[in-house]
Design an enzyme around this catalytic site. Structure first.
Site, PDB file in Angstrom:
ATOM      1  N   GLU A   1       9.235  -3.736  -0.171  1.00 23.10           N
ATOM      2  CA  GLU A   1       8.662  -2.965  -1.278  1.00 23.10           C
ATOM      3  C   GLU A   1       9.152  -1.536  -1.075  1.00 23.10           C
ATOM      4  O   GLU A   1       8.641  -0.791  -0.234  1.00 23.10           O
ATOM      5  CB  GLU A   1       7.133  -3.048  -1.246  1.00 23.10           C
ATOM      6  CG  GLU A   1       6.470  -2.657  -2.553  1.00 23.10           C
ATOM      7  CD  GLU A   1       6.203  -1.173  -2.659  1.00 23.10           C
ATOM      8  OE1 GLU A   1       6.909  -0.514  -3.463  1.00 23.10           O
ATOM      9  OE2 GLU A   1       5.301  -0.673  -1.980  1.00 23.10           O
TER      10      GLU A   1
ATOM     11  N   CYS B   1       5.186   5.935  -4.501  1.00 17.20           N
ATOM     12  CA  CYS B   1       6.528   5.434  -4.824  1.00 17.20           C
ATOM     13  C   CYS B   1       6.686   5.095  -6.302  1.00 17.20           C
ATOM     14  O   CYS B   1       7.806   5.086  -6.813  1.00 17.20           O
ATOM     15  CB  CYS B   1       6.861   4.222  -3.963  1.00 17.20           C
ATOM     16  SG  CYS B   1       5.749   2.825  -4.170  1.00 17.20           S
TER      17      CYS B   1
END
Length: 334
Positions: free
Chosen positions: A213, A247
């Site tokens: 991820e 993010c």
């Protein structure tokens, strides 16, 4: 720092525990999920204090984005686990008559979780929930950049689980590299692309499946037919929660030229509404995680033109919520 033999011992003990078959029992998995949820609830103050020490996270933000999120995910796993764990009948080719075919969900075995610093509690616990629910053992390697949260996480896990089942291994990147030399059955990594490549390369040596991820660019497109005030509030909230260290935060805006001036004004107004005249004094604004990251971000202030913010304080790693314009694709901030 752990030695090679210590790392090997931890892995060996977990493999032996997994081989007992205890983790395959659905009732056992549910019990562990409930124990973890209870432990997190009882440790809320320690967790929020650690997040404040590491990132300057306001208590509400720490609860909303890290602790409560883990509780909601645990409830979701508990609700659906029986269905997920069931055998699933599938069509059998006629040439295999009279056989029957099933997809049988099985735990992989031992999972390595390498968690990041921006949401250091939540992004360690969420993959752990999946590992527990699927019937695996797990080793968690938290980020050394957030040492206070790593310590609280290590204590919480040690007080809740047998280390032969789940444990936390603290340390710097040398510890992470040592762990990556071992043979796991799955690796879950959250973080940047550069380390993601290292993780995947190490996993490839053992043909270990990997979940990456990774961070990236997150553009936000703003068309002229939107509600300007709603858009501004959502953009400012999404970008500046956790001081922008998310993010999937809006990374840059692509705005229809017809509404640019109005949108900029609305964004500036929202900044003042959310964080006041002096965001440095706001109880609702976090800090940059480390001196290295602070210095890297400050270099971007030379890119384009500052239309809001731009103030810094190195001593407290404070970087005011900032808007830049006149940026091109070659600027380092992109």
């Amino acid at each position: 720092m752990l030695t090679t033999s210590q790392v090997s011992d931890i892995l060996h003990q977990q493999k032996e525990f997994f081989a007992t078959g205890k983790t395959k029992d659905i009732a056992f998995r549910k019990t562990q999920l409930k124990k973890l949820k209870q432990a997190i609830s009882e440790s809320q103050d320690q967790i929020t204090d650690a997040l404040f020490q590491d990132l300057g996270k306001p208590k509400f933000e720490a609860i909303a984005t890290e602790i409560a999120y883990c509780g909601q995910e645990t409830d979701y796993f508990l609700k659906h686990l029986d269905r997920w764990a069931k055998n699933k009948p599938v069509k059998t080719p006629v040439n295999f008559f009279p056989a029957k075919s099933l997809i049988v969900p099985e735990p992989l075995g031992q999972v390595l979780i390498i968690s990041p610093w921006n949401y250091p509690f939540q992004l360690a616990i969420i993959p752990l929930l999946g590992a527990i629910a699927a019937g695996n053992c797990a080793i968690i390697k938290p980020s050394e950049i957030t040492p206070n949260t790593a310590k609280v996480l290590a204590n919480l896990i040690a007080e809740t689980f047998d280390p032969n089942y789940i444990t936390v291994v603290e340390g710097d990147k040398a510890v992470a590299q040592e762990l990556l030399q071992q043979k796991f059955d799955h690796i879950f990594y959250t973080g940047g692309n550069a380390v993601g490549k290292i993780v995947m390369k190490a996993a490839a040596e053992n043909l270990t499946p990997v979940t990456l991820e990774l961070g990236g660019k997150s553009p936000c497109l703003v068309e002229p037919d939107i509600n300007l005030q709603y858009a501004a509030r959502r953009i400012i909230w999404g970008k500046f929660i956790n001081a922008g260290q998310t993010c999937i935060a809006p990374d840059y805006l692509l705005v229809h030229r017809r509404i640019k001036t109005e949108l900029v004004k609305a964004l500036q107004n929202c900044l003042q509404e959310f964080y006041g005249e002096n965001p440095q004094a706001s109880p609702d604004y976090a800090r940059i995680v480390s001196e290295r990251h602070f210095n890297r971000l400050c270099e971007f202030l030379d890119n384009g033109k500052i239309i809001a913010g731009g103030e810094t304080d190195a001593e407290t790693r404070y970087l005011t919520p900032t808007l830049l314009e006149e940026i091109n694709w070659k600027d380092p901030v992109m």
